[in-house]
Design an enzyme around this catalytic site. Structure first.
Site, PDB file in Angstrom:
ATOM      1  N   HIS A  55       0.820  -1.211   0.000  1.00  0.00           N
ATOM      2  CA  HIS A  55       0.000   0.000   0.000  1.00  0.00           C
ATOM      3  C   HIS A  55       0.859   1.269   0.000  1.00  0.00           C
ATOM      4  O   HIS A  55       0.598   2.202  -0.755  1.00  0.00           O
ATOM      5  CB  HIS A  55      -0.939  -0.015   1.215  1.00  0.00           C
ATOM      6  N   HIS A  79       4.197   7.020   5.317  1.00  0.00           N
ATOM      7  CA  HIS A  79       3.023   7.746   5.801  1.00  0.00           C
ATOM      8  C   HIS A  79       2.199   6.985   6.841  1.00  0.00           C
ATOM      9  O   HIS A  79       1.470   7.599   7.611  1.00  0.00           O
ATOM     10  CB  HIS A  79       2.137   8.206   4.631  1.00  0.00           C
ATOM     11  N   GLU A  83       1.193   5.837  12.426  1.00  0.00           N
ATOM     12  CA  GLU A  83      -0.175   5.473  12.768  1.00  0.00           C
ATOM     13  C   GLU A  83      -0.342   3.966  12.989  1.00  0.00           C
ATOM     14  O   GLU A  83      -1.070   3.544  13.877  1.00  0.00           O
ATOM     15  CB  GLU A  83      -1.128   5.949  11.672  1.00  0.00           C
ATOM     16  N   ASP A  84       0.309   3.177  12.192  1.00  0.00           N
ATOM     17  CA  ASP A  84       0.006   1.743  12.192  1.00  0.00           C
ATOM     18  C   ASP A  84       1.113   0.813  12.673  1.00  0.00           C
ATOM     19  O   ASP A  84       0.958  -0.405  12.601  1.00  0.00           O
ATOM     20  CB  ASP A  84      -0.400   1.307  10.770  1.00  0.00           C
ATOM     21  N   ASP A 145      -2.571   8.305  -1.128  1.00  0.00           N
ATOM     22  CA  ASP A 145      -2.955   7.258  -0.171  1.00  0.00           C
ATOM     23  C   ASP A 145      -4.391   6.817  -0.447  1.00  0.00           C
ATOM     24  O   ASP A 145      -4.707   5.628  -0.569  1.00  0.00           O
ATOM     25  CB  ASP A 145      -2.812   7.854   1.236  1.00  0.00           C
ATOM     26  N   ASP A 266     -19.283  15.074 -25.523  1.00  0.00           N
ATOM     27  CA  ASP A 266     -17.870  14.870 -25.176  1.00  0.00           C
ATOM     28  C   ASP A 266     -17.633  13.514 -24.509  1.00  0.00           C
ATOM     29  O   ASP A 266     -16.730  13.354 -23.706  1.00  0.00           O
ATOM     30  CB  ASP A 266     -17.362  15.999 -24.272  1.00  0.00           C
TER      31      ASP A 266
HETATM   32 MN    MN Z   1      -2.344   4.753   4.069  1.00  0.00          MN
END
Ligand code: MN
Length: 494
Positions: A55, A79, A83-84, A145, A266
């Site tokens: 990811h 990133h 957090e993880d 992300d 279009d």
């Molecule tokens: Mn992420």
């Protein structure tokens, strides 16, 4: 059972080859971030069953495609680390420079926001994004992300899936649009669309499929004649390509046209990319001499750019046999800007070529600076910029509850104002505050982006001193009300 389809993790060279000409220092930095993130996320899996690390690699690849600078790509890889994984911001700062750490911290904070699906909330979230974008690169990482997250939505639980898809359509895609990043906006919407409006999605897909086959065939013929005429005109350095309208954008247009696909001119369009602006007008004349333009369909977004600074000429012509085609004409720089938007201002030079070296662009990167630049461009919708320029923005800060709710306050507000902004009872019983994880007094002046938790105690109550300390009228009103009721001497002294 999820049918796990394990993709091999793309190697770091996949990221490097998408990026600008990177110098060796930049390459080393990205490789270091790649290895660091791989280790940090090792053994973590996505819902799809593939390694979590995939990811962040996909996120970084998107950033590289946008030609972001090396710090941004590295931050894209890192990133989710804070957090993880157990890694802290502090630990990260021992390994990576302060820009990268700031970008990661910015993304981590945005991650705590919750979308409630109310119009009011959408607007405050949008403002919030802007306020948080003390560095616009944070938003770019967040968009990259999100793009990978919506690409893998099918693996997410149905109830969560719809929330993410709707949030993407209502917040992230409009944000990408306002930033002019066409390259992200279309896919963000198109991957989300089937999960928000499944029936409509199927219907529009069917309509597009039947109709676009014919129009594409027609366009190819048109393209050949245009190509010959342009060459005859002495222009040799140009590109022609086709684009099929993005499915969600087609859906929106169909809604305005009673779902009548024959009124969409279009659905497919021919795009001509030329060396410079003068050539654009020359080729426009050429096209109109070959085919009769449909009245009222000529749009000159070169002399009148859209509010997101999109520039191009759109014309629709009768191409014979009852066919109608849209043709878009732009020069190379306009094309780069339409695809990369704000990123193109940051990472490209004036000729539309990527800046070399993969260095962070010089000068201030703040969102406000960028917008100030846009503001000089004549724009058809100034509402957005006006919102930003208003006093509101200069004198307000955005703070959050630990659950990610947004509390807007004046710039000099203290923690006690925050408490009253949540609820009068929280204010009345406040004894202290935890600001960004640190225990602090109620008189601490708050900063933009602070996350605040108010500590309360049943047996405390407001004092007269509070009245002198708070900055918001809400807090002052509640304290006065309380004192009036409970302090017999209060009315006489006030
Ligand atoms: Mn992420």
């Amino acid at each position: 059972m999820i049918n796990a389809f394990i993709r091999k993790t793309p190697p770091v060279t996949d990221i490097l080859k998408e990026a600008n000409d990177l110098n060796s220092e930049a390459k080393t930095l990205i490789t270091k971030a790649y290895d660091y993130a791989e280790k940090a996320h090792r053994n973590q899996k996505r819902m799809s069953g593939e390694p979590y690390f995939n990811h962040v690699v996909e996120t970084a690849k998107t950033l590289a495609e946008l030609k972001a600078d090396a710090d941004t790509i590295a931050a894209g890889l890192l990133h989710d680390v804070v957090e993880d994984t157990p890694i802290t911001e502090e630990e990260l700062s021992q390994e990576f420079n302060s820009t990268i750490c700031k970008l990661v911290a910015g993304v981590t904070k945005l991650g705590t926001l919750k979308y409630q699906g109310q119009k009011r909330h959408v607007e405050s979230l949008r403002k919030l994004f802007i306020a948080m974008a003390s560095d616009i690169r944070v938003i770019m990482i967040k968009l990259a992300d999100r793009l990978h997250n919506v690409k893998t939505l099918e693996y997410v639980k149905p109830e969560k899936r719809k929330r993410i898809a709707l949030e993407t359509i209502e917040i992230y895609a409009p944000l990408a649009n306002r930033l002019g990043i066409g390259r992200l906006r279309g896919p963000l919407e198109d991957y989300s669309f089937p999960f928000v409006y499944p029936e409509e999605y199927k219907k529009v897909m069917r309509l597009r499929k039947t109709k676009s086959k014919n129009t594409l065939k027609q366009l190819k013929k048109v393209a050949r004649s245009i190509q010959e005429s342009i060459i005859k005109e002495g222009i040799t350095d140009f590109d022609i390509d086709y684009r099929v309208k993005h499915i969600y954008s087609l859906y929106n247009k169909l809604k305005r046209k009673n779902m009548d696909i024959d009124q969409i001119y279009d659905l497919t369009a021919l795009r001509i990319i030329l060396p410079n602006q003068t050539d654009c007008y020359r080729v426009l004349g050429l096209i109109h001499s070959l085919w009769r333009p449909v009245p009222g369909k000529l749009k000159d977004y070169i002399s009148n750019p859209k509010h997101n600074n999109y520039r191009s000429i759109h014309t629709t012509v009768f191409t014979g046999d009852g066919n109608i085609s849209e043709i878009q004409i732009r020069d190379r720089q306009m094309h780069t800007e339409a695809e990369y938007g704000v990123a193109s201002h940051l990472f490209y030079d004036e000729t539309g070529k990527p800046k070399t070296g993969g260095q962070a662009p010089t000068g201030k990167l703040s969102w406000i600076t960028e917008l100030a630049k846009w503001q000089e461009v004549a724009s058809e919708s100034e509402e957005f910029i006006n919102t930003l320029k208003s006093d509101f923005f200069q004198n307000r800060i955005f703070t959050f509850t630990p659950r990610g709710e947004v509390i807007e306050l004046p710039t000099d507000a203290i923690a006690l104002d925050f408490a009253y902004a949540i609820h009068s009872d929280v204010g009345h019983q406040a004894v202290g505050a935890t600001i960004n994880g640190k225990y602090s007094s109620l008189t601490t002046v708050l900063q933009n982006n602070d996350i605040i938790q108010i500590e309360t105690k049943k047996d405390t109550h407001p004092t007269r001193k509070w009245l002198e300390q708070v900055k918001t009228s809400t807090a002052r009103r509640h304290i006065k009300q309380y004192l009036t009721k409970t302090d017999p001497e209060f009315q006489t002294t006030n």
